[in-house]
Design a protein around this motif. Structure first.
Motif, PDB file in Angstrom:
ATOM      1  N   LYS A  91       0.853  -1.152   0.259  1.00  0.00           N
ATOM      2  CA  LYS A  91      -0.328  -0.209   0.056  1.00  0.00           C
ATOM      3  C   LYS A  91       1.055   0.754  -0.130  1.00  0.00           C
ATOM      4  O   LYS A  91       0.537   2.328  -0.587  1.00  0.00           O
ATOM      5  N   GLU A  92       2.327   1.315   0.926  1.00  0.00           N
ATOM      6  CA  GLU A  92       2.820   2.389   1.279  1.00  0.00           C
ATOM      7  C   GLU A  92       3.810   2.668  -0.720  1.00  0.00           C
ATOM      8  O   GLU A  92       4.843   3.872  -0.425  1.00  0.00           O
ATOM      9  N   ASN A  93       4.258   1.422  -1.238  1.00  0.00           N
ATOM     10  CA  ASN A  93       5.005   1.670  -1.678  1.00  0.00           C
ATOM     11  C   ASN A  93       4.409   1.090  -3.461  1.00  0.00           C
ATOM     12  O   ASN A  93       5.128  -0.277  -4.130  1.00  0.00           O
ATOM     13  N   PRO A  94       3.447   1.781  -3.749  1.00  0.00           N
ATOM     14  CA  PRO A  94       3.030   1.172  -5.046  1.00  0.00           C
ATOM     15  C   PRO A  94       3.757   1.583  -6.273  1.00  0.00           C
ATOM     16  O   PRO A  94       3.677   0.528  -6.920  1.00  0.00           O
ATOM     17  N   GLN A  95       5.226   2.268  -6.616  1.00  0.00           N
ATOM     18  CA  GLN A  95       5.960   3.128  -6.856  1.00  0.00           C
ATOM     19  C   GLN A  95       6.971   1.378  -7.517  1.00  0.00           C
ATOM     20  O   GLN A  95       7.718   1.531  -8.529  1.00  0.00           O
ATOM     21  N   LEU A  96       7.668   0.586  -6.225  1.00  0.00           N
ATOM     22  CA  LEU A  96       8.647  -0.372  -6.298  1.00  0.00           C
ATOM     23  C   LEU A  96       7.650  -1.658  -6.416  1.00  0.00           C
ATOM     24  O   LEU A  96       7.763  -2.919  -6.780  1.00  0.00           O
ATOM     25  N   ASN A  97       6.398  -1.804  -6.068  1.00  0.00           N
ATOM     26  CA  ASN A  97       5.682  -2.910  -5.958  1.00  0.00           C
ATOM     27  C   ASN A  97       5.766  -3.058  -7.761  1.00  0.00           C
ATOM     28  O   ASN A  97       4.033  -3.085  -8.259  1.00  0.00           O
ATOM     29  N   LEU A  98       6.075  -3.219  -8.535  1.00  0.00           N
ATOM     30  CA  LEU A  98       6.188  -3.498 -10.743  1.00  0.00           C
ATOM     31  C   LEU A  98       5.677  -4.780 -10.466  1.00  0.00           C
ATOM     32  O   LEU A  98       7.032  -5.547  -9.410  1.00  0.00           O
ATOM     33  N   PRO A  99       5.389  -5.246 -11.914  1.00  0.00           N
ATOM     34  CA  PRO A  99       5.487  -6.814 -11.548  1.00  0.00           C
ATOM     35  C   PRO A  99       6.308  -7.151 -12.900  1.00  0.00           C
ATOM     36  O   PRO A  99       7.098  -5.772 -13.466  1.00  0.00           O
ATOM     37  N   GLY A 100       6.611  -8.659 -12.943  1.00  0.00           N
ATOM     38  CA  GLY A 100       8.182  -8.020 -13.883  1.00  0.00           C
ATOM     39  C   GLY A 100       9.375  -8.263 -13.853  1.00  0.00           C
ATOM     40  O   GLY A 100      10.634  -7.929 -14.549  1.00  0.00           O
ATOM     41  N   ARG A 101      10.301  -8.561 -12.568  1.00  0.00           N
ATOM     42  CA  ARG A 101      11.292  -8.385 -12.030  1.00  0.00           C
ATOM     43  C   ARG A 101      12.009  -9.671 -12.473  1.00  0.00           C
ATOM     44  O   ARG A 101      12.927 -10.270 -13.005  1.00  0.00           O
ATOM     45  N   ASN A 219       9.907  15.317 -36.501  1.00  0.00           N
ATOM     46  CA  ASN A 219      10.441  16.569 -37.601  1.00  0.00           C
ATOM     47  C   ASN A 219      11.135  16.225 -38.832  1.00  0.00           C
ATOM     48  O   ASN A 219      12.012  15.973 -38.695  1.00  0.00           O
ATOM     49  N   PRO A 220      10.810  16.407 -39.816  1.00  0.00           N
ATOM     50  CA  PRO A 220      11.807  16.961 -40.607  1.00  0.00           C
ATOM     51  C   PRO A 220      13.057  17.527 -40.382  1.00  0.00           C
ATOM     52  O   PRO A 220      13.271  18.538 -39.783  1.00  0.00           O
ATOM     53  N   VAL A 221      14.735  16.801 -40.723  1.00  0.00           N
ATOM     54  CA  VAL A 221      15.191  16.903 -39.661  1.00  0.00           C
ATOM     55  C   VAL A 221      16.617  16.930 -41.605  1.00  0.00           C
ATOM     56  O   VAL A 221      16.279  15.984 -42.280  1.00  0.00           O
ATOM     57  N   GLU A 222      17.813  17.852 -41.197  1.00  0.00           N
ATOM     58  CA  GLU A 222      18.673  17.676 -42.379  1.00  0.00           C
ATOM     59  C   GLU A 222      19.516  16.160 -41.999  1.00  0.00           C
ATOM     60  O   GLU A 222      20.253  16.152 -41.015  1.00  0.00           O
ATOM     61  N   ASN A 223      20.114  15.699 -42.787  1.00  0.00           N
ATOM     62  CA  ASN A 223      20.876  14.565 -42.769  1.00  0.00           C
ATOM     63  C   ASN A 223      20.329  13.381 -41.777  1.00  0.00           C
ATOM     64  O   ASN A 223      20.916  13.054 -40.948  1.00  0.00           O
ATOM     65  N   TYR A 224      18.932  13.050 -41.920  1.00  0.00           N
ATOM     66  CA  TYR A 224      18.694  12.504 -40.912  1.00  0.00           C
ATOM     67  C   TYR A 224      18.863  11.184 -41.525  1.00  0.00           C
ATOM     68  O   TYR A 224      19.451  10.713 -42.600  1.00  0.00           O
ATOM     69  N   TYR A 225      19.141  10.067 -40.225  1.00  0.00           N
ATOM     70  CA  TYR A 225      20.319   8.736 -40.459  1.00  0.00           C
ATOM     71  C   TYR A 225      19.256   7.067 -39.937  1.00  0.00           C
ATOM     72  O   TYR A 225      19.532   6.781 -40.042  1.00  0.00           O
ATOM     73  N   GLY A 226      18.445   7.823 -38.980  1.00  0.00           N
ATOM     74  CA  GLY A 226      17.793   7.606 -38.541  1.00  0.00           C
ATOM     75  C   GLY A 226      16.578   6.915 -37.096  1.00  0.00           C
ATOM     76  O   GLY A 226      16.790   7.737 -36.661  1.00  0.00           O
ATOM     77  N   TYR A 227      16.305   5.212 -36.518  1.00  0.00           N
ATOM     78  CA  TYR A 227      16.160   5.746 -35.159  1.00  0.00           C
ATOM     79  C   TYR A 227      15.969   4.415 -34.708  1.00  0.00           C
ATOM     80  O   TYR A 227      17.335   3.337 -35.020  1.00  0.00           O
ATOM     81  N   GLY A 228      16.191   3.879 -33.165  1.00  0.00           N
ATOM     82  CA  GLY A 228      16.497   3.112 -32.558  1.00  0.00           C
ATOM     83  C   GLY A 228      15.195   3.473 -30.697  1.00  0.00           C
ATOM     84  O   GLY A 228      14.883   3.838 -30.641  1.00  0.00           O
ATOM     85  N   THR A 229      15.561   1.975 -31.105  1.00  0.00           N
ATOM     86  CA  THR A 229      14.735   2.238 -29.506  1.00  0.00           C
ATOM     87  C   THR A 229      15.080   1.073 -28.311  1.00  0.00           C
ATOM     88  O   THR A 229      15.831  -0.124 -28.660  1.00  0.00           O
ATOM     89  N   VAL A 230      14.888   1.480 -27.206  1.00  0.00           N
ATOM     90  CA  VAL A 230      15.365  -0.046 -25.664  1.00  0.00           C
ATOM     91  C   VAL A 230      14.592  -0.239 -24.742  1.00  0.00           C
ATOM     92  O   VAL A 230      13.555   1.899 -24.697  1.00  0.00           O
ATOM     93  N   ALA A 231      14.226  -0.881 -23.947  1.00  0.00           N
ATOM     94  CA  ALA A 231      13.166  -1.127 -22.953  1.00  0.00           C
ATOM     95  C   ALA A 231      14.200  -1.351 -22.125  1.00  0.00           C
ATOM     96  O   ALA A 231      15.399  -2.080 -21.871  1.00  0.00           O
ATOM     97  N   ILE A 232      13.269  -0.526 -20.869  1.00  0.00           N
ATOM     98  CA  ILE A 232      14.499  -0.647 -19.215  1.00  0.00           C
ATOM     99  C   ILE A 232      13.593  -1.657 -18.477  1.00  0.00           C
ATOM    100  O   ILE A 232      11.981  -0.903 -18.690  1.00  0.00           O
ATOM    101  N   ASN A 233      13.606  -2.615 -17.729  1.00  0.00           N
ATOM    102  CA  ASN A 233      12.678  -3.189 -16.632  1.00  0.00           C
ATOM    103  C   ASN A 233      12.667  -2.153 -15.828  1.00  0.00           C
ATOM    104  O   ASN A 233      13.505  -1.830 -15.143  1.00  0.00           O
ATOM    105  N   LEU A 234      11.696  -1.466 -15.980  1.00  0.00           N
ATOM    106  CA  LEU A 234      11.518  -0.898 -14.537  1.00  0.00           C
ATOM    107  C   LEU A 234      11.207  -1.261 -12.359  1.00  0.00           C
ATOM    108  O   LEU A 234      11.760  -0.543 -12.307  1.00  0.00           O
ATOM    109  N   ALA A 235      11.353  -2.567 -13.043  1.00  0.00           N
ATOM    110  CA  ALA A 235      10.919  -3.219 -11.636  1.00  0.00           C
ATOM    111  C   ALA A 235      12.795  -3.336 -11.000  1.00  0.00           C
ATOM    112  O   ALA A 235      12.888  -3.512 -10.057  1.00  0.00           O
ATOM    113  N   THR A 236      13.398  -3.530 -12.340  1.00  0.00           N
ATOM    114  CA  THR A 236      15.083  -3.596 -11.881  1.00  0.00           C
ATOM    115  C   THR A 236      15.545  -2.979 -12.618  1.00  0.00           C
ATOM    116  O   THR A 236      17.333  -3.414 -12.156  1.00  0.00           O
TER     117      THR A 236
END
Length: 264
Positions: A91-101, A219-236
């Motif tokens: 009850k007191e620590n909802p931000q710490l009590n996340l699933p997925g450890r 937004n459109p920019v000059e010398n656009y190269y690409g994109y990447g994405t990464v996921a961080i487990n909030l529990a760990t």
């Protein structure tokens, strides 16, 4: 009258100090229930020092201080006092009590949903000189007169520049159960012989089997190269997935996670 006012002011200040002290006490009690050791006692009387990592349903996950071993057990294996403590902690620590450890890897893909292209006209910094030469010939008996006029006009040189951007569709899925993750989607431009980030989109997403997606754009920019994405487990706090529009960007994303710097 002056003495009365002074006395009232002192009373108010004293009340504020007590209120401030009470807040400090409550804060200390809260900190004592999160991130601090607790003596757990089983139904058969055995005890050990440790900390709660997660309370989910009728199961509690704890880490033992002596060997840092993590394990999950039914709450019914513990004393009634401990079971009450589990409820209070959740009850007191909802931000710490996340699933997925226990989730260490997810499926993460990113694809271009739409390109955002446009062009602009800009000055190059150079100056162009337009020269116009015209001649007129006049004949008067024995004389022929030729008049030549030269006109020079200076103007700034311009060029057409193509700008490019993208809207990215990020899809995530977890076969190990639900997990809350912070997903960073970074957009890159060419810089020298490499690439650098010019925009980062950050979202918290609940990921489960076939569940977890978002759209990010730049937004459109000059010398656009690409994109990447990464996921961080909030529990760990650990990286559980990475993807990119090319291999170089994937490697750059991994390095930035390792260095703890995903900013622009």
């Amino acid at each position: 009258m002056i003495l009365a006012v002074t006395k009232i002011n002192k009373t108010k200040i004293r009340c504020k100090k007590w209120q401030y002290l009470l807040k400090l006490i409550l804060l200390a009690l809260t900190l004592n229930t999160a991130g601090h050791s607790y003596t757990f006692t089983s139904n058969d009387g055995a005890s050990f020092e440790g900390q709660i990592l997660q309370v989910e349903g009728n199961t509690v996950t704890v880490v033992r201080d002596s060997d840092k071993k993590e394990f999950s057990l039914p709450q019914s294996r513990f004393s009634e006092k401990d079971q009450a403590y589990f409820k209070q902690w959740a009850k007191e620590n909802p931000q710490l009590n996340l699933p997925g450890r226990n989730v260490t890897q997810i499926s993460l893909r990113c694809t271009t949903a739409r390109t955002n292209d446009e062009s602009i006209i800009r000055e190059t910094g150079r100056t162009l000189i337009d020269v116009n030469v015209s001649s007129s010939v006049y004949w008067d008996y024995d004389w022929i007169t030729v008049e030549t006029t030269v006109t020079a006009t200076a103007r700034a040189e311009t060029e057409k520049v193509r700008l490019k951007g993208a809207t990215v569709h990020v899809k995530a899925s977890s076969v190990s159960g639900p997990v809350f993750a912070r997903i960073y989607t970074a957009f890159f431009v060419k810089s020298g012989g490499g690439a650098k980030i010019f925009k980062v989109d950050e979202r918290n997403v609940r990921i489960d089997l076939g569940q977890g997606e978002l759209y990010a754009s730049c937004n459109p920019v000059e010398n656009y190269y690409g994109y990447g994405t990464v996921a961080i487990n909030l529990a760990t706090g650990h990286m559980i997935g990475v993807a990119g529009s090319n291999h170089q960007i994937e490697q750059l994303m991994k390095k930035k996670v390792s260095s703890g710097n995903l900013s622009q």
